[in-house]
Design a protein around this motif. Sequence first.
Motif, PDB file in Angstrom:
ATOM      1  N   PRO A 363       0.832  -1.211   0.000  1.00 39.91           N
ATOM      2  CA  PRO A 363       0.000   0.000   0.000  1.00 39.91           C
ATOM      3  C   PRO A 363       0.869   1.264   0.000  1.00 39.91           C
ATOM      4  O   PRO A 363       1.894   1.341   0.678  1.00 39.91           O
ATOM      5  CB  PRO A 363      -0.805  -0.123   1.296  1.00 39.91           C
ATOM      6  CG  PRO A 363      -0.748  -1.575   1.647  1.00 39.91           C
ATOM      7  CD  PRO A 363       0.561  -2.076   1.171  1.00 39.91           C
ATOM      8  N   VAL A 364       0.466   2.262  -0.770  1.00 38.23           N
ATOM      9  CA  VAL A 364       1.169   3.561  -0.841  1.00 38.23           C
ATOM     10  C   VAL A 364       0.139   4.632  -0.522  1.00 38.23           C
ATOM     11  O   VAL A 364      -0.665   5.025  -1.386  1.00 38.23           O
ATOM     12  CB  VAL A 364       1.792   3.796  -2.232  1.00 38.23           C
ATOM     13  CG1 VAL A 364       2.528   5.138  -2.247  1.00 38.23           C
ATOM     14  CG2 VAL A 364       2.728   2.653  -2.599  1.00 38.23           C
ATOM     15  N   GLY A 365       0.136   5.105   0.716  1.00 36.16           N
ATOM     16  CA  GLY A 365      -0.894   6.031   1.143  1.00 36.16           C
ATOM     17  C   GLY A 365      -0.576   7.481   0.820  1.00 36.16           C
ATOM     18  O   GLY A 365       0.585   7.901   0.822  1.00 36.16           O
ATOM     19  N   LEU A 366      -1.594   8.244   0.525  1.00 39.03           N
ATOM     20  CA  LEU A 366      -1.474   9.684   0.323  1.00 39.03           C
ATOM     21  C   LEU A 366      -2.842  10.314   0.429  1.00 39.03           C
ATOM     22  O   LEU A 366      -3.870   9.615   0.380  1.00 39.03           O
ATOM     23  CB  LEU A 366      -0.852  10.017  -1.028  1.00 39.03           C
ATOM     24  CG  LEU A 366      -1.759   9.941  -2.283  1.00 39.03           C
ATOM     25  CD1 LEU A 366      -1.178  10.795  -3.389  1.00 39.03           C
ATOM     26  CD2 LEU A 366      -1.943   8.516  -2.739  1.00 39.03           C
ATOM     27  N   LEU A 367      -2.873  11.618   0.590  1.00 41.71           N
ATOM     28  CA  LEU A 367      -4.107  12.389   0.543  1.00 41.71           C
ATOM     29  C   LEU A 367      -4.278  12.917  -0.870  1.00 41.71           C
ATOM     30  O   LEU A 367      -3.406  13.622  -1.383  1.00 41.71           O
ATOM     31  CB  LEU A 367      -4.055  13.547   1.540  1.00 41.71           C
ATOM     32  CG  LEU A 367      -4.187  13.186   3.017  1.00 41.71           C
ATOM     33  CD1 LEU A 367      -3.997  14.430   3.885  1.00 41.71           C
ATOM     34  CD2 LEU A 367      -5.556  12.560   3.300  1.00 41.71           C
ATOM     35  N   VAL A 394       2.798   0.015 -14.976  1.00 35.65           N
ATOM     36  CA  VAL A 394       2.579   1.131 -14.050  1.00 35.65           C
ATOM     37  C   VAL A 394       3.305   0.795 -12.754  1.00 35.65           C
ATOM     38  O   VAL A 394       3.004  -0.241 -12.121  1.00 35.65           O
ATOM     39  CB  VAL A 394       1.074   1.367 -13.778  1.00 35.65           C
ATOM     40  CG1 VAL A 394       0.899   2.550 -12.824  1.00 35.65           C
ATOM     41  CG2 VAL A 394       0.324   1.613 -15.078  1.00 35.65           C
ATOM     42  N   ARG A 395       4.241   1.642 -12.389  1.00 34.01           N
ATOM     43  CA  ARG A 395       5.021   1.442 -11.170  1.00 34.01           C
ATOM     44  C   ARG A 395       4.611   2.486 -10.145  1.00 34.01           C
ATOM     45  O   ARG A 395       4.642   3.695 -10.428  1.00 34.01           O
ATOM     46  CB  ARG A 395       6.518   1.583 -11.482  1.00 34.01           C
ATOM     47  CG  ARG A 395       7.433   1.613 -10.270  1.00 34.01           C
ATOM     48  CD  ARG A 395       7.447   0.300  -9.537  1.00 34.01           C
ATOM     49  NE  ARG A 395       8.346   0.351  -8.388  1.00 34.01           N
ATOM     50  CZ  ARG A 395       8.379  -0.551  -7.421  1.00 34.01           C
ATOM     51  NH1 ARG A 395       7.553  -1.590  -7.474  1.00 34.01           N
ATOM     52  NH2 ARG A 395       9.211  -0.449  -6.411  1.00 34.01           N
ATOM     53  N   VAL A 396       4.186   2.032  -8.932  1.00 32.50           N
ATOM     54  CA  VAL A 396       3.753   2.929  -7.858  1.00 32.50           C
ATOM     55  C   VAL A 396       4.724   2.780  -6.701  1.00 32.50           C
ATOM     56  O   VAL A 396       4.970   1.656  -6.226  1.00 32.50           O
ATOM     57  CB  VAL A 396       2.319   2.599  -7.396  1.00 32.50           C
ATOM     58  CG1 VAL A 396       1.867   3.615  -6.346  1.00 32.50           C
ATOM     59  CG2 VAL A 396       1.358   2.578  -8.578  1.00 32.50           C
ATOM     60  N   ALA A 397       5.295   3.891  -6.267  1.00 28.35           N
ATOM     61  CA  ALA A 397       6.253   3.870  -5.155  1.00 28.35           C
ATOM     62  C   ALA A 397       6.130   5.170  -4.389  1.00 28.35           C
ATOM     63  O   ALA A 397       5.654   6.192  -4.909  1.00 28.35           O
ATOM     64  CB  ALA A 397       7.684   3.676  -5.662  1.00 28.35           C
ATOM     65  N   GLY A 398       6.553   5.146  -3.141  1.00 31.68           N
ATOM     66  CA  GLY A 398       6.503   6.348  -2.312  1.00 31.68           C
ATOM     67  C   GLY A 398       7.714   6.429  -1.425  1.00 31.68           C
ATOM     68  O   GLY A 398       8.339   5.424  -1.082  1.00 31.68           O
ATOM     69  N   ASP A 399       8.093   7.632  -1.050  1.00 34.12           N
ATOM     70  CA  ASP A 399       9.151   7.813  -0.076  1.00 34.12           C
ATOM     71  C   ASP A 399       8.544   8.441   1.171  1.00 34.12           C
ATOM     72  O   ASP A 399       7.335   8.681   1.247  1.00 34.12           O
ATOM     73  CB  ASP A 399      10.296   8.679  -0.632  1.00 34.12           C
ATOM     74  CG  ASP A 399       9.802  10.032  -1.081  1.00 34.12           C
ATOM     75  OD1 ASP A 399       8.633  10.372  -0.801  1.00 34.12           O
ATOM     76  OD2 ASP A 399      10.582  10.760  -1.719  1.00 34.12           O
ATOM     77  N   GLY A 400       9.333   8.739   2.152  1.00 34.20           N
ATOM     78  CA  GLY A 400       8.815   9.236   3.417  1.00 34.20           C
ATOM     79  C   GLY A 400       8.193   8.083   4.183  1.00 34.20           C
ATOM     80  O   GLY A 400       8.626   6.939   4.106  1.00 34.20           O
ATOM     81  N   ASP A 401       7.170   8.361   4.970  1.00 33.76           N
ATOM     82  CA  ASP A 401       6.502   7.315   5.749  1.00 33.76           C
ATOM     83  C   ASP A 401       5.701   6.428   4.819  1.00 33.76           C
ATOM     84  O   ASP A 401       4.879   6.899   4.037  1.00 33.76           O
ATOM     85  CB  ASP A 401       5.573   7.932   6.797  1.00 33.76           C
ATOM     86  CG  ASP A 401       6.360   8.731   7.816  1.00 33.76           C
ATOM     87  OD1 ASP A 401       5.771   9.621   8.431  1.00 33.76           O
ATOM     88  OD2 ASP A 401       7.570   8.452   7.984  1.00 33.76           O
ATOM     89  N   GLY A 402       5.891   5.136   4.864  1.00 40.54           N
ATOM     90  CA  GLY A 402       5.178   4.215   3.997  1.00 40.54           C
ATOM     91  C   GLY A 402       3.908   3.732   4.642  1.00 40.54           C
ATOM     92  O   GLY A 402       3.395   4.260   5.603  1.00 40.54           O
ATOM     93  N   GLY A 403       3.409   2.648   4.135  1.00 34.36           N
ATOM     94  CA  GLY A 403       2.197   2.057   4.698  1.00 34.36           C
ATOM     95  C   GLY A 403       0.957   2.743   4.202  1.00 34.36           C
ATOM     96  O   GLY A 403       0.963   3.576   3.319  1.00 34.36           O
ATOM     97  N   GLU A 404      -0.144   2.384   4.793  1.00 35.02           N
ATOM     98  CA  GLU A 404      -1.416   2.907   4.343  1.00 35.02           C
ATOM     99  C   GLU A 404      -1.634   4.341   4.789  1.00 35.02           C
ATOM    100  O   GLU A 404      -2.403   5.079   4.203  1.00 35.02           O
ATOM    101  CB  GLU A 404      -2.548   2.020   4.861  1.00 35.02           C
ATOM    102  CG  GLU A 404      -2.488   0.597   4.294  1.00 35.02           C
ATOM    103  CD  GLU A 404      -3.658  -0.234   4.752  1.00 35.02           C
ATOM    104  OE1 GLU A 404      -4.508   0.295   5.477  1.00 35.02           O
ATOM    105  OE2 GLU A 404      -3.746  -1.402   4.372  1.00 35.02           O
TER     106      GLU A 404
END
Length: 511
Positions: A363-367, A394-404
């Motif tokens: 999961p890659v959470g964001l507002l 389609v590649r989905v990735a996030g930095d900073g705090d991960g998780g939902e």
Amino acid sequence: MTGGLRRAGAWAHRLRPRGLRTRLLVAFVLVTVVGAAAAAWAAAGSAGTALVDGAQERLTGTVADRVAALAPELDYPPDEEGLDRLRAAVGPNTLVTYEDLRSADADAPGPGIGPVRDAVRERDRISVRRITDDGAPKLLIGMPVMLTDTDGARTPSGIEVYTVRDLSGVEGQIDVLTRSAVAASALALPLAVLLALLAARGVLRPVRDLRDTARRLADGDLGARTVPQGADELAALTATVNEMAASLQESMAQMERMRADARRFASDVSHELRTPLSTLTAVVDVLASAADRMEADDRESVELAVTETRRLVALVEELMEVSRFDAGSAALRLEEVDAAEAVRDCLRARGWTDRVAVEADGPVGLLADRRRLDVIVANLVGNALRHGAPPVRVRVAGDGDGGEGTGGGEVRIEVADEGPGLPEDVLPHVFDRFYKGDAARTRTPGSGLGLAIALENARLHGGDLVAENTEGGARFVLRLPRDPGGDRDGGHGVGHPGGHADGPGHGEEER
């Protein structure tokens, strides 16, 4: 050696004055100081020459007067005693000769009299020469003693007088003049600097005013002007810049009016078309439901009408969305979203799950505004499917705090394909409105607004969207902050829906 010359040239370039004010000051000071020094040195040189010539004339006249006073009292041919009397009358540092007879004191001229003696004997007249003896300037005077006959004719008597006179006093006066010239040049320096500052200020003030005006114009103040002063070249340049600024202001105002008219026209037309298009859509839906009972030709016409009607509805919706962006009325309805799941939902809604691979490490959470995120992904994936080649990933990735949950950093969504990529002439315009890379393919599905709307939605979230070519095809990279609400007014749930997310997206920029 070449390296040394290059380094010397580099140092000279560094030491060269760069600013216009500095160059003006340096040039003015140099010209003033050099001119003052040249004038002072010329005056000192002329005065020194006059002093030397005057001393030479005075000393020569004194010696000639003494010789002329004693010459009538001498016996001819003279004896040794007569030569001694003449030498004593002339003064010290004197040599008197007559054929083989010589009368000289201890400081009498030595071998250096050769050129003077030759001139005296050749011309039968006074000859002088400046010499240096023991580091001191001296004047060597040579003259013949002339006899005057009863008829007034003058003939040489054979007696020659050579004497040396000191010019140290005159040299001292010349040194004083030289020091005065140096002092005058030094005094000219502060005056030159002051005059240079005043001149530079007067010259550079219009230049600074023009610079400030140009800076205001560059910052968007098209009403900036500079008042011309005087009637010189700078005043003419100022007037030209003012004319250019006025022309630019008028052109920009006209362009803005045209853009406002175009936006208003698109918005008005879109709104006016919504009601008849709704009715038309209902009609074609009824026709579509009855198409199976029609003849083949009629069914083909109905299917074409349904396709074109839906395409027209999509175009109107996109125009309305663009008009909201232009009017600044587009806003976000933020909610917690799992970006990876939102991408999968977008693909499932359009039946693309078997044609597109989704890569995510969880999961890659964001507002984000879920509807607008769906529009972005649909346009990017639809563009890749339409103009690229499989496989589409389609590649989905996030930095900073991960998780939902959401946290700092950003979310990155990449859409890549294995197609031919974007032509170099298309790449800078791929997000332009109504742009299609291949003008011959005007009937490609879509309006040319899909990627432009995707970019606007990305920026509305505080993110960005870029297009690039890779070794295997084209890639679109979407970057969104995890929490755009922290930098926006309105917060969660602010705004209105606007637009649509029902179609497959319109990424019709040709590659």
